[in-house]
Design a protein around this motif. Structure first.
Motif, PDB file in Angstrom:
ATOM      1  N   THR A 346       0.819  -1.219   0.000  1.00 46.06           N
ATOM      2  CA  THR A 346       0.000   0.000   0.000  1.00 46.06           C
ATOM      3  C   THR A 346       0.850   1.265   0.000  1.00 46.06           C
ATOM      4  O   THR A 346       0.572   2.226  -0.735  1.00 46.06           O
ATOM      5  CB  THR A 346      -0.951  -0.002   1.203  1.00 46.06           C
ATOM      6  OG1 THR A 346      -1.831  -1.132   1.099  1.00 46.06           O
ATOM      7  CG2 THR A 346      -1.778   1.276   1.249  1.00 46.06           C
ATOM      8  N   VAL A 349       2.212   1.922  -3.429  1.00 47.43           N
ATOM      9  CA  VAL A 349       1.159   2.369  -4.337  1.00 47.43           C
ATOM     10  C   VAL A 349       0.812   3.828  -4.065  1.00 47.43           C
ATOM     11  O   VAL A 349       0.677   4.640  -4.996  1.00 47.43           O
ATOM     12  CB  VAL A 349      -0.096   1.479  -4.191  1.00 47.43           C
ATOM     13  CG1 VAL A 349      -1.279   2.080  -4.957  1.00 47.43           C
ATOM     14  CG2 VAL A 349       0.181   0.064  -4.698  1.00 47.43           C
ATOM     15  N   LEU A 368      -7.681   4.780 -11.592  1.00 51.80           N
ATOM     16  CA  LEU A 368      -8.511   4.108 -10.592  1.00 51.80           C
ATOM     17  C   LEU A 368      -9.900   3.819 -11.156  1.00 51.80           C
ATOM     18  O   LEU A 368     -10.464   4.634 -11.876  1.00 51.80           O
ATOM     19  CB  LEU A 368      -8.638   4.990  -9.337  1.00 51.80           C
ATOM     20  CG  LEU A 368      -7.336   5.313  -8.593  1.00 51.80           C
ATOM     21  CD1 LEU A 368      -7.635   6.195  -7.393  1.00 51.80           C
ATOM     22  CD2 LEU A 368      -6.628   4.038  -8.160  1.00 51.80           C
ATOM     23  N   ARG A 370      -8.764   0.844 -12.079  1.00 48.53           N
ATOM     24  CA  ARG A 370      -7.725   0.148 -12.835  1.00 48.53           C
ATOM     25  C   ARG A 370      -7.584   0.821 -14.184  1.00 48.53           C
ATOM     26  O   ARG A 370      -8.395   1.666 -14.569  1.00 48.53           O
ATOM     27  CB  ARG A 370      -8.042  -1.335 -13.005  1.00 48.53           C
ATOM     28  CG  ARG A 370      -9.360  -1.633 -13.695  1.00 48.53           C
ATOM     29  CD  ARG A 370      -9.511  -3.094 -14.020  1.00 48.53           C
ATOM     30  NE  ARG A 370      -8.612  -3.488 -15.114  1.00 48.53           N
ATOM     31  CZ  ARG A 370      -8.389  -4.757 -15.449  1.00 48.53           C
ATOM     32  NH1 ARG A 370      -8.946  -5.739 -14.764  1.00 48.53           N
ATOM     33  NH2 ARG A 370      -7.586  -5.057 -16.451  1.00 48.53           N
ATOM     34  N   ARG A 392      -3.937  -4.833 -12.730  1.00 50.71           N
ATOM     35  CA  ARG A 392      -3.786  -4.108 -11.469  1.00 50.71           C
ATOM     36  C   ARG A 392      -5.039  -3.278 -11.195  1.00 50.71           C
ATOM     37  O   ARG A 392      -5.486  -2.510 -12.015  1.00 50.71           O
ATOM     38  CB  ARG A 392      -2.549  -3.212 -11.570  1.00 50.71           C
ATOM     39  CG  ARG A 392      -2.092  -2.526 -10.279  1.00 50.71           C
ATOM     40  CD  ARG A 392      -2.807  -1.240  -9.951  1.00 50.71           C
ATOM     41  NE  ARG A 392      -3.063  -0.393 -11.087  1.00 50.71           N
ATOM     42  CZ  ARG A 392      -3.949   0.579 -11.074  1.00 50.71           C
ATOM     43  NH1 ARG A 392      -4.676   0.823 -10.005  1.00 50.71           N
ATOM     44  NH2 ARG A 392      -4.142   1.308 -12.166  1.00 50.71           N
ATOM     45  N   VAL A 394      -7.619  -1.464  -7.837  1.00 50.73           N
ATOM     46  CA  VAL A 394      -7.912  -1.164  -6.432  1.00 50.73           C
ATOM     47  C   VAL A 394      -9.242  -1.830  -6.096  1.00 50.73           C
ATOM     48  O   VAL A 394     -10.268  -1.552  -6.721  1.00 50.73           O
ATOM     49  CB  VAL A 394      -7.993   0.352  -6.181  1.00 50.73           C
ATOM     50  CG1 VAL A 394      -8.510   0.628  -4.775  1.00 50.73           C
ATOM     51  CG2 VAL A 394      -6.623   0.993  -6.370  1.00 50.73           C
ATOM     52  N   THR A 401      -4.707  -3.080  -3.227  1.00 48.68           N
ATOM     53  CA  THR A 401      -4.394  -3.084  -4.652  1.00 48.68           C
ATOM     54  C   THR A 401      -3.955  -4.498  -5.018  1.00 48.68           C
ATOM     55  O   THR A 401      -3.062  -5.057  -4.385  1.00 48.68           O
ATOM     56  CB  THR A 401      -3.273  -2.085  -4.982  1.00 48.68           C
ATOM     57  OG1 THR A 401      -3.691  -0.772  -4.607  1.00 48.68           O
ATOM     58  CG2 THR A 401      -2.951  -2.098  -6.466  1.00 48.68           C
TER      59      THR A 401
END
Length: 453
Positions: A346, A349, A368, A370, A392, A394, A401
């Protein structure tokens, strides 16, 4: 001109003009439920799924991407290619084209149909439903590989692209059954997992499929495009007291990562792109991310075992396209790769997300929840490449993530620490710590027993 006629005319024009300038030569193609969806699309944003424009958000992505766990969502998958395969040789053809055994394939049953090329690489995959003795429906990101392969052989069967004439809506989450029973006015508890049957919804003939793309109790509604808007609105109204959310395109792919499901065109590229059976539904352009393929485009392809779709009891004796290549792989056993999950650190990220507020060179931004399109990131252990991360995202359900990762089996044990290289080559790349996790990321509730109640 009715909705289905409009859909067919625009659909054909879009397929003919793939890659042409948008609007000027390539028309805008919306869902058959677009008018009904517009009432909830208060932000007015659209994104492209396959060749269809869908609302990005109805409320916000944090609410929508959690709906399949908290209550349920209504999502639009009408963009999927829908191909009817019918005729006396239909099952024989589909048995040869896909890995799955179709010997015991009951009416209304659903199977995950994974189709390989001659090298044993995944060329297409989707859901195959048996509608009648000699009739099957294949729904996938693309059915072009199937149509091309059928045309190359001497099969007593035909394939019809019925995509613009039909809609597909997903209703997934713990209250999904209650919503659909309210809509149909009948019990649907007899529909087991990976089964389907006919029903009527708001007086419209539909087929209800019990599927599990969210990893939760969930269903699909298949019906005629002419009534798509009517069905969408009726589902929203029936689900409102139960907390239903309309699912925008921005949040649609999140659930796949949580459930540990690789998505064609996002987590791998289909091997069919090198053939006349290449998908016309997918976007053009190359993948993003830090991964640099040593062998060109084929490094983005995957064998079925690398995506968790291998055979549990060994390679079967029956014939299917790509079997010889899988047999050769098994005979030359060596270091293998497998699909795992990654939980990203985290703090690392957050460092990327807030980089624009600090000093120094800016890394590639993190969209966000992704990113859009396929992104492949290099995964390292002890400074050397051991895998490739994709998807990837959230996850507000996991407050983490996460991503999928095709990784060397020697590094696949949950808890193993690795590093993901974030950012395209030539940018201010960041190393993000990550931990290998078992899939799925959350409990698998697809087979929830609903027979009693």
């Amino acid at each position: 001109m009715g909705t289905a006629d409009i859909q067919r005319t625009t659909y054909d024009a879009v397929r003919r003009s793939k890659g042409a300038p948008f609007i000027a030569e390539r028309p805008a193609y919306f869902s058959p439920a677009a008018a009904a969806q517009d009432a909830g699309n208060t932000r007015g944003g659209f994104g492209e799924f396959a060749q269809t424009l869908l609302p990005l958000e109805y409320t916000d992505w944090t609410e929508e991407s959690a709906a399949h766990v908290s209550a349920c969502y209504l999502g639009d998958w009408s963009s999927l290619h829908k191909v009817l395969v019918r005729g006396r040789g239909a099952r024989d053809f589909l048995s040869w084209l896909g890995m799955r055994d179709l010997t015991r394939f009951e009416y209304g049953q659903i199977k995950h149909h994974v189709q390989l090329d001659e090298h044993g690489r995944v060329a297409s995959e989707g859901v195959l439903c048996r509608l009648a003795e000699e009739e099957f429906l294949y729904t996938a990101g693309s059915g072009d590989w199937l149509i091309w392969q059928l045309g190359r052989g001497d099969w007593d069967a035909e394939a019809l692209d019925v995509s613009p004439e039909r809609f597909i809506f997903g209703v997934q989450g713990p209250v999904s059954l209650a919503v659909l029973e309210e809509l149909t006015g009948e019990s649907l508890r007899d529909i087991g997992f990976s089964r389907s049957r006919a029903s009527r919804l708001a007086g419209v003939p539909v087929r209800i499929l019990r599927t599990g793309i969210s990893g939760e109790l969930g269903y699909e509604i298949h019906g005629p495009a002419e009534q798509a808007g009517e069905i969408w609105s009726a589902t929203v109204e029936a689900g409102r007291p139960l907390g239903i959310s309309q699912l925008g395109l921005r949040s649609q792919p999140v659930q796949h990562i949580e459930a540990g499901i690789a998505t064609n065109g996002l987590d791998y590229l289909p091997a069919s792109i090198l053939t006349p059976g290449a998908p016309t539904q997918f976007r053009t352009g190359r993948p993003g991310g830090s991964y640099v393929p040593a062998n060109g485009i084929t490094d983005y392809f995957r064998k079925p075992a690398e995506l968790g779709w291998g055979f549990r009891k060994g390679l079967p004796g029956r014939d299917f396209l790509g079997r010889d290549a899988l047999a050769a792989d098994a005979a030359a056993y060596g270091p293998r790769r497998t699909l795992v999950g990654l939980r990203w650190n985290t703090a690392d990220v957050v460092g990327v997300l807030t980089a624009a507020l600090g000093e120094g060179d800016l890394p590639d931004p993190m969209e966000l929840p992704r990113g859009r399109g396929p992104v492949f990131d290099q995964v390292l252990a002890d400074g050397r490449p051991v895998g490739v991360s994709t998807g990837r995202t959230v996850s507000v359900n996991l407050r983490s993530t996460i991503s999928l990762c095709v990784i060397d089996e020697s590094r696949a044990t949950p808890g193993t620490e690795v590093v993901v290289v974030w950012g395209r080559p030539g940018t201010a790349q960041r190393e993000i710590r990550a931990t290998v996790a078992a899939l799925p990321f959350k409990p698998d509730r697809r087979r929830t027993d609903v027979s009693a109640g």
